[in-house]
Write an enzyme that holds these catalytic residues in place. Structure first.
Site, PDB file in Angstrom:
ATOM      1  N   SER A  44       0.838  -1.195   0.000  1.00  0.00           N
ATOM      2  CA  SER A  44       0.000   0.000   0.000  1.00  0.00           C
ATOM      3  C   SER A  44       0.874   1.246   0.000  1.00  0.00           C
ATOM      4  O   SER A  44       2.096   1.158   0.084  1.00  0.00           O
ATOM      5  CB  SER A  44      -0.912   0.013   1.229  1.00  0.00           C
ATOM      6  N   LYS A  45       0.197   2.371  -0.074  1.00  0.00           N
ATOM      7  CA  LYS A  45       0.918   3.655  -0.143  1.00  0.00           C
ATOM      8  C   LYS A  45       1.882   3.844   1.018  1.00  0.00           C
ATOM      9  O   LYS A  45       2.856   4.563   0.919  1.00  0.00           O
ATOM     10  CB  LYS A  45      -0.088   4.802  -0.156  1.00  0.00           C
ATOM     11  N   ARG A  46       1.561   3.221   2.139  1.00  0.00           N
ATOM     12  CA  ARG A  46       2.423   3.380   3.307  1.00  0.00           C
ATOM     13  C   ARG A  46       3.808   2.743   3.082  1.00  0.00           C
ATOM     14  O   ARG A  46       4.777   3.097   3.722  1.00  0.00           O
ATOM     15  CB  ARG A  46       1.759   2.745   4.537  1.00  0.00           C
ATOM     16  N   ASP A  47       3.858   1.784   2.193  1.00  0.00           N
ATOM     17  CA  ASP A  47       5.117   1.072   1.974  1.00  0.00           C
ATOM     18  C   ASP A  47       6.028   1.779   0.980  1.00  0.00           C
ATOM     19  O   ASP A  47       7.214   1.488   0.895  1.00  0.00           O
ATOM     20  CB  ASP A  47       4.833  -0.346   1.451  1.00  0.00           C
ATOM     21  N   GLY A  48       5.482   2.681   0.210  1.00  0.00           N
ATOM     22  CA  GLY A  48       6.266   3.365  -0.821  1.00  0.00           C
ATOM     23  C   GLY A  48       5.275   3.930  -1.803  1.00  0.00           C
ATOM     24  O   GLY A  48       4.079   3.679  -1.686  1.00  0.00           O
TER      25      GLY A  48
END
Ligand code: GLU
Length: 463
Positions: A240-244
């Protein structure tokens, strides 16, 4: 090997996702490595969810990473008449039929099946219907799925896949407004475009048996399938966006190089020994879908940065300069560039960082690190002016010349070099760390260096 034709078939619902780019890359490599064709098809039949901007964004991302496709882009939205012909053909051949079931009837059937703990599926009530159809309904068109046996195919990654007829039903190929459905058009297009190999995410695995039903009904040759496992985050969850960043173009904004992105992506789900660094040429000579892994791969941000740093180091200075201009990097004299670039290539992982570090050198400091300033040797600071006066033009010619001049100077004045250098660094850059003092002096040149020293000395003496 027979002629390889692959394709990438994004739905333009937003930006190009890095997972999508990975799929595209695998298809690209397989085609190019075998002298085949790589086609691009925009799956824009869902008029409510698709947009022209999204298509533009996908094409832009493709152009940026440098994946070139063969021929013209195929747009599904322009092929409705063609799909209609095939629907008509199947109706005429009685391989498809009109179904007049209303939404309410379908819902009632579903409720009944759920109550009996059965998987909801269409009950074939119009499959062999001979009566007079209800006049108040626009029918859908359903394709005849096999009533018994299995739909089988050999997946290049997952192995033998066998889906029992009981798990498939006569699915809809045209809605009541006449528009064709997803699995129908994908199969038609892949067949008509001559696609020999379909490499796609394994989220599409359940679509494949339906598409095979369409291939069989129309007598098309079935391509080879490779369903690639998803990219997961380091915790093994959906990325998800949190990972990159998810959007390929965001990586451009963050200062990643296309070479690094492609190298990073090719290793997510594919390997060739324990090799990590692959130029595009190497990917082309080594890629084979048999090297695709059957287990999910994990996104690793540190590795991505490491690869990016590698490609920045490798890049020739003129090209790097050209790329850096998009990141507001300062323009430099050739001398400065040839000194600063190699020094910063060893220190930066992204182009954003590179441009930032360049600016920190080319912009005169507007403040001086207090801690550093307080620790400076007063005697060393007071000799800075003299140091400049005595430096002749030979000293300013090169970094080694400057180094030897400063050593001679410090020996001659009896000031340790370890005291002189921090004073110079503070005057020139305002803080500790960063590239060497002699590199900085030569890159800035005599005039600018002296100006900075004078500014610093004025402030220093006023304290
Ligand atoms: N349009 C589909 C997607 O964007 C891909 C379909 C396919 O590769 O068969 O997920």
């Amino acid at each position: 090997m027979a002629h390889i034709v692959t394709r990438f078939a994004p739905s333009p619902t937003g930006y190009l996702h890095i997972g999508g780019l990975r799929t595209a890359l695998f298809n690209y490599l397989y085609a190019r490595a075998n002298g085949g064709k790589f086609l691009l098809r925009i799956e824009d039949t869902d008029l409510a969810r698709n947009s022209k901007e999204a298509t533009k964004a996908i094409l832009e991302a493709f152009a940026w990473v440098g994946l070139d496709y063969d021929g013209e882009v195929v747009y599904q939205s322009q092929r409705f008449p063609l799909y209609k012909q095939y629907i008509q053909k199947l109706l005429e051949e009685k391989k498809a039929y009109y179904c007049y079931m209303s939404k309410e009837e379908l819902q009632a059937l579903r409720t009944e099946q759920e109550a009996k703990k059965q998987t909801p599926r269409y009950d074939n009530r119009y499959r062999d219907f001979q009566g007079t159809p209800p006049s108040d309904r626009e029918p859908v068109v359903r394709i005849k799925a096999p009533l018994d046996g299995y739909v089988c195919f050999k997946d290049g990654i997952k192995g033998e896949i066998r889906i029992g007829a009981k798990e498939l039903d006569d699915f809809i190929i045209a809605r009541s407004d006449g528009t064709p459905t997803y699995n129908f058009v994908v199969a038609i297009d892949d067949a008509l475009m001559g696609v020999s190999d379909v490499i796609r995410g394994d989220d599409h695995l359940s679509n494949t048996p339906k598409q095979i039903i369409v291939y069989n009904a129309l007598g098309f040759e079935i391509p080879r399938f490779f369903h690639v496992p998803m990219i997961l985050n380091p915790q093994g969850k959906k990325l998800s966006k949190r990972d990159g960043a998810m959007n390929v173009m965001d990586y451009k904004d963050m200062g990643y190089l296309p070479e690094a992105i492609l190298n990073f992506l090719v290793r997510l789900g594919w390997s060739s020994g324990d090799k990590e660094i692959f130029s595009l040429d190497e990917m082309l000579s080594l890629f084979n879908p048999s090297g695709l892994n059957s287990s999910p791969s994990a996104y690793n941000q540190d590795k991505f940065l490491w690869l990016n740093a590698h490609y920045i180091r490798q890049m020739d200075n003129a090209k790097l300069e050209d790329m850096l201009s998009a990141y507001h990097a300062p323009s430099l004299s050739e001398t400065a560039r040839e000194i600063l670039y190699p020094a910063l290539k060893e220190r930066c992982s992204t182009l954003v960082e590179f441009a930032q570090k360049l600016l920190e050198i080319t912009n005169a400091p507007c403040e001086y690190d207090e801690k550093m300033r307080l620790k400076l040797d007063i005697e060393a600071v007071h000799t800075l002016k003299e140091l400049f006066n005595e430096a002749n033009s030979t000293a300013w010619k090169s970094v080694p010349n400057m180094e030897s001049y400063l050593h001679d100077y410090s020996a001659q004045k009896g000031i340790k070099i370890g005291k002189l250098m921090p004073s110079l660094r503070c005057a020139l850059l305002g803080k500790s760390g960063g590239i060497g003092v002699c590199e900085t002096l030569i890159a800035l040149g005599r005039e600018e260096s002296l100006r900075r020293v004078n500014t610093f000395l004025t402030l220093y003496n006023n304290h």
